[in-house]
Design an enzyme around this catalytic site. Structure first.
Site, PDB file in Angstrom:
ATOM      1  N   HIS A 121       0.841  -1.205   0.000  1.00  0.00           N
ATOM      2  CA  HIS A 121       0.000   0.000   0.000  1.00  0.00           C
ATOM      3  C   HIS A 121       0.874   1.251   0.000  1.00  0.00           C
ATOM      4  CE1 HIS A 121      -3.288   2.713   1.431  1.00  0.00           C
ATOM      5  NE2 HIS A 121      -2.276   3.296   2.063  1.00  0.00           N
ATOM      6  N   GLU A 122       1.891   1.267   0.864  1.00  0.00           N
ATOM      7  CA  GLU A 122       2.779   2.433   0.928  1.00  0.00           C
ATOM      8  C   GLU A 122       3.595   2.579  -0.353  1.00  0.00           C
ATOM      9  OE1 GLU A 122       2.373   4.557   3.176  1.00  0.00           O
ATOM     10  OE2 GLU A 122       1.069   3.301   4.407  1.00  0.00           O
TER      11      GLU A 122
ATOM     12  N   HIS B  81       1.692   4.424  -2.964  1.00  0.00           N
ATOM     13  CA  HIS B  81       1.788   5.883  -2.867  1.00  0.00           C
ATOM     14  C   HIS B  81       3.013   6.394  -3.620  1.00  0.00           C
ATOM     15  CE1 HIS B  81      -1.523   6.634  -0.198  1.00  0.00           C
ATOM     16  NE2 HIS B  81      -1.065   5.824   0.739  1.00  0.00           N
TER      17      HIS B  81
ATOM     18  N   GLU C  26      -5.790   7.101  -1.079  1.00  0.00           N
ATOM     19  CA  GLU C  26      -5.682   5.923  -0.218  1.00  0.00           C
ATOM     20  C   GLU C  26      -6.397   4.727  -0.842  1.00  0.00           C
ATOM     21  OE1 GLU C  26      -3.834   5.588   2.339  1.00  0.00           O
ATOM     22  OE2 GLU C  26      -3.209   7.677   2.502  1.00  0.00           O
TER      23      GLU C  26
END
Length: 427
Positions: A279-280, A283, A359
């Site tokens: 997930h990070e 980004h 997100e």
């Protein structure tokens, strides 16, 4: 008599606002689970005990109440300082004490910062004690006081710098001061963004390379798969302060860091941690850090333009009442701060909506990268439990406080992704 009237009106307005927020959160706000979600993995009844459900609702409501009454408290205090003439008295006293104008402005901002900190400290203390009571915080009183002190000494010089520069520009470049101010904020913002991970963050916590080398190898393999140049994953000792979990990407250029809280490492399984890290990485791949920085700079330009219009309008209307001598009077700083704070609060639904979109995109990236929607489901369930989060907060709470999709939305998305993985593909 007029001053007392305005003070009384401001007090009544603040009390009525507080009563409305209390009524909304505890009586009107709907945080129930929709019928269509009941029984699914997004239903908190399936992964929280009845006790956890009760305390998460109570904790969230009180915490949200403290948030919503704290923001206008600053407006209320700043307005009272202006209307009572106390801001004028502080400015005059500062000039008499320091003698030099530049030093007197530093003294004024220091007194104002100290005063607002003292007034807001009881509410912050209540929030801290609330988190301790519900087992969300693990921070000692000494550590908490240290963080409050650090906050003050980081925020004070930044506020003093902005106040002195902004009022100097108002004096020297009346018509386009806001544009010159924005041009100066760009390099300062970039500088702060660059040094935050290596200078500011370590003042609050200890950062070090991930201790679990086997896990770090898995994460770096995932990073290589995503074409992300990474040599280390950082761990931070947040267990000394909290029982919640988190991971994030911060900084730009060589100072970029992917950070995992040690609580995340303690409470999640390896596949869940890999999902969080994917997930990070999402980004990073989608350049959300740079998009967010660019968006902030654009929004700050529009904000400074709006501040210019509102400040001079309100200054002309209230200069005599507030006992302000000139438009660049340091005693007008509370007026400037009210406008900045109100505009920031008004813009938060928009900025939060953009953040929630990013997100959700990062969640989708994590599913595509790991092919493990089930890990996403269990990760978000554990995050909700550790933070005693409402999975479906009331509407106003969501738009003003949530920079992430709600836990209910995130778990439902992950559940759909997990189901899709189980569905055999047609040949």
């Amino acid at each position: 008599m007029r001053v007392r009237k305005w003070m009384a009106l401001a007090t009544v307005a603040y009390i009525l606002y507080g009563l409305f927020i209390y009524s909304y959160l505890f009586l009107m706000g709907d945080s129930s689970v929709p019928e269509s979600v009941k029984g699914t993995s997004a239903d908190p009844h399936t992964f929280m005990t009845s006790h956890e459900l009760v305390i998460s609702e109570n904790f969230s409501n009180i915490r949200n109440l403290l948030y919503f009454i704290t923001i206008p408290l600053d407006w209320y205090v700043f307005f009272l300082l202006l209307i009572s003439g106390f801001s004028r008295k502080i400015a005059d006293w500062s000039l008499a004490a320091a003698r030099f104008k530049f030093l007197s402005k530093l003294v004024y901002v220091f007194v104002l910062s100290l005063l607002t900190m003292i007034i807001s400290l009881p509410i912050k203390w209540i929030g801290y004690q609330l988190s301790l009571h519900y087992g969300v915080s693990a921070q000692s009183t000494a550590s908490w006081l240290k963080d409050q002190t650090l906050d003050f000494w980081i925020q004070y010089p930044l506020l003093a710098l902005c106040a002195i520069v902004f009022f100097w520009l108002i004096q020297k470049r009346r018509k386009h001061w806001w544009l010159y101010a924005w041009c100066l904020t760009v390099p300062v913002t970039l500088f702060l963004f660059f040094i935050q991970p290596v200078v500011i963050d370590p003042l609050y916590n200890n950062f070090y390379p991930l201790k679990d080398q086997a896990l770090e190898k898995k994460i770096l393999t995932l990073a290589d798969k995503a074409h992300i140049p990474a040599d280390h994953v950082y761990e931070v000792n947040m267990s000394e302060k909290t029982n919640t979990m988190n991971a994030y990407v911060t900084g730009i250029g060589e100072n970029k860091r992917i950070v995992l809280w040690d609580t995340t490492l303690q409470k999640l399984k390896d596949q869940e941690i890999l999902f969080i890290m994917a997930h990070e990485m999402g980004h990073y791949v989608m350049k959300h850090v740079y998009i967010g920085l660019a968006g902030y700079l654009v929004l700050s330009l529009a904000g400074l333009f709006a501040i210019d219009r509102l400040y001079f309008y309100l200054y002309q209307k209230g200069a005599a009442t507030f006992r302000l001598k000139v438009s660049h009077d340091i005693a007008a700083l509370p007026l400037l701060l009210i406008i900045v704070s109100m505009l920031s609060f008004a813009a938060s639904p928009f900025t939060n909506a953009v953040s929630r979109h990013q997100e959700r995109a990062a969640d989708e990236y994590a599913v595509n990268m790991t092919k493990d929607g089930e890990a996403g489901v269990t990760s978000f369930q554990k995050l909700a439990k550790s933070g005693l989060s409402q999975v479906n907060p009331p509407f106003l709470v969501k738009i003003f406080r949530y920079g992430h999709p709600t836990m209910m939305e995130r778990i439902m998305d992950m559940e759909k992704a997990a189901e899709k993985e189980k569905t055999p593909k047609k040949q």
